[in-house]
Design an enzyme around this catalytic site. Sequence first.
Site, PDB file in Angstrom:
ATOM      1  N   GLU A 223       0.852  -1.199   0.000  1.00 46.47           N
ATOM      2  CA  GLU A 223       0.000   0.000   0.000  1.00 46.47           C
ATOM      3  C   GLU A 223       0.873   1.229   0.000  1.00 46.47           C
ATOM      4  O   GLU A 223       1.847   1.314   0.759  1.00 46.47           O
ATOM      5  CB  GLU A 223      -0.873   0.087   1.263  1.00 46.47           C
ATOM      6  CG  GLU A 223      -2.063  -0.816   1.353  1.00 46.47           C
ATOM      7  CD  GLU A 223      -2.870  -0.527   2.623  1.00 46.47           C
ATOM      8  OE1 GLU A 223      -2.809   0.609   3.145  1.00 46.47           O
ATOM      9  OE2 GLU A 223      -3.540  -1.450   3.105  1.00 46.47           O
TER      10      GLU A 223
ATOM     11  N   GLU B 277     -13.712   5.593  -0.526  1.00 46.93           N
ATOM     12  CA  GLU B 277     -14.604   4.699   0.223  1.00 46.93           C
ATOM     13  C   GLU B 277     -15.313   5.503   1.309  1.00 46.93           C
ATOM     14  O   GLU B 277     -14.718   5.880   2.307  1.00 46.93           O
ATOM     15  CB  GLU B 277     -13.798   3.550   0.831  1.00 46.93           C
ATOM     16  CG  GLU B 277     -13.110   2.682  -0.213  1.00 46.93           C
ATOM     17  CD  GLU B 277     -12.157   1.675   0.398  1.00 46.93           C
ATOM     18  OE1 GLU B 277     -12.619   0.719   1.045  1.00 46.93           O
ATOM     19  OE2 GLU B 277     -10.925   1.869   0.245  1.00 46.93           O
TER      20      GLU B 277
ATOM     21  N   GLU C  83      -9.108   9.289   5.265  1.00 46.16           N
ATOM     22  CA  GLU C  83      -9.332   7.858   5.080  1.00 46.16           C
ATOM     23  C   GLU C  83     -10.367   7.573   3.987  1.00 46.16           C
ATOM     24  O   GLU C  83     -10.347   6.517   3.365  1.00 46.16           O
ATOM     25  CB  GLU C  83      -9.799   7.215   6.391  1.00 46.16           C
ATOM     26  CG  GLU C  83      -8.720   7.082   7.437  1.00 46.16           C
ATOM     27  CD  GLU C  83      -7.621   6.111   7.001  1.00 46.16           C
ATOM     28  OE1 GLU C  83      -7.951   5.051   6.441  1.00 46.16           O
ATOM     29  OE2 GLU C  83      -6.439   6.425   7.207  1.00 46.16           O
TER      30      GLU C  83
ATOM     31  N   LYS D  42     -15.440   4.448   5.370  1.00 41.00           N
ATOM     32  CA  LYS D  42     -14.270   4.163   6.190  1.00 41.00           C
ATOM     33  C   LYS D  42     -14.279   5.066   7.424  1.00 41.00           C
ATOM     34  O   LYS D  42     -14.528   6.275   7.318  1.00 41.00           O
ATOM     35  CB  LYS D  42     -12.981   4.383   5.392  1.00 41.00           C
ATOM     36  CG  LYS D  42     -12.727   3.332   4.327  1.00 41.00           C
ATOM     37  CD  LYS D  42     -11.294   3.366   3.826  1.00 41.00           C
ATOM     38  CE  LYS D  42     -10.354   2.778   4.864  1.00 41.00           C
ATOM     39  NZ  LYS D  42      -8.978   2.637   4.366  1.00 41.00           N
TER      40      LYS D  42
END
Length: 384
Positions: free
Chosen positions: A265, A319, A328, A322
């Site tokens: 990541e 997203e 985030e 999250k």
Amino acid sequence: MASSCSFFFTVTFLLFTLMPLPDSFVQGFGINYGQIANNLPSPTRVAGLLQSLNVSRVKLYDADPNVLTAFSNSNVDFIIGLGNDLLPSMSDQTKAQSWIQQHVQTHSQTKISCILVGNEIFKGTDTQLWASLFPAMQSVYKALVTLGLDKQVIVTTAHSLDILGTSYPPSSGAFREDLIEYMQSILNFQAQIKSPFLINAYPFFAYMDSPDQISLDYVLFQPNQGMTDPVTNLHYDNMLYAQIDAVYSAIKALGHTDIQVKISETGWPSKGDQDEVGATLQNAGLYNSNLLKRIQQGQSTPGKPSVPIDVYVFALFNENMKPGPASERNYGLFYPNGTHVYSIGMQGSLPTIIYSSANTNAFSVLGVLIVAIACLICELENIL
């Protein structure tokens, strides 16, 4: 008349075939496909998006059967995740074998090349979970051997950079003292089965914590003075490469030079809370576009000049569910509707969503004109 009309349609088909499609420069890297959201497109449409992007490596955080089914008979290679909550039970090889049969063998038409046993286990404080990681990795590997899949599927886990007690300079990289007993067993095992050591590395966090001490250009792969390791005299022009070499140093300190470090990541948020310094659209675009250029060039770190960097970018989509700070929810390269959050040179779209690039518009207009001309000629011939 009919044969002449048929001829024109044949020419039309050939022209379509010979016309160049929009190029996708993205090769040799992977994307993290997270799904903590309630507005994402279906896995089938995502498969179309990744195909248009020429992306052939995807990392999941689970083993979602809907995703794996959608990508059956594709050229996409998957890392699938075995959740942290399952680790304690995975020391039982029977349960590990059952999990593999359900999530790997059931999807024999999908390319699954790696099982990620847990993610960032040592970021937490649950020492029982720490102790369960290595036995779980062993058990999963033994189950793969039993099923005859050990040559096809590798076993590893992913770590955050919190595993390092020292990261600067890179040559002094060392694991935290409280983790050494765990890391030693894991490294010995990974060397034995020849699996890579995965890290989740985010220069963004280092910059956010110390924006007055760390150069933004240094973390964004922009031109800068960089830093020189006083021990090795190696020069670093970006933080990510320094972080990777710090991990190599920590591994070497435990007796291993035979394990490759890969980035499972890395990314940069396009938006954040007010106190999340550096989380902007411009910085995210620079970080990921500059990183992708370096991947394309086959660059290596100063400490491992013969080993090209291997990266899974985080993440495919924003997203919206999250937890945590705003950043985030804003790491995606794409919005859920398939539009780019920012441009980094990637050409691609969700099925049924029209490309917006000039090349594609030209391609579409030319195609329509060719068909119209062919139909007009046929119509005129029928009249005559």
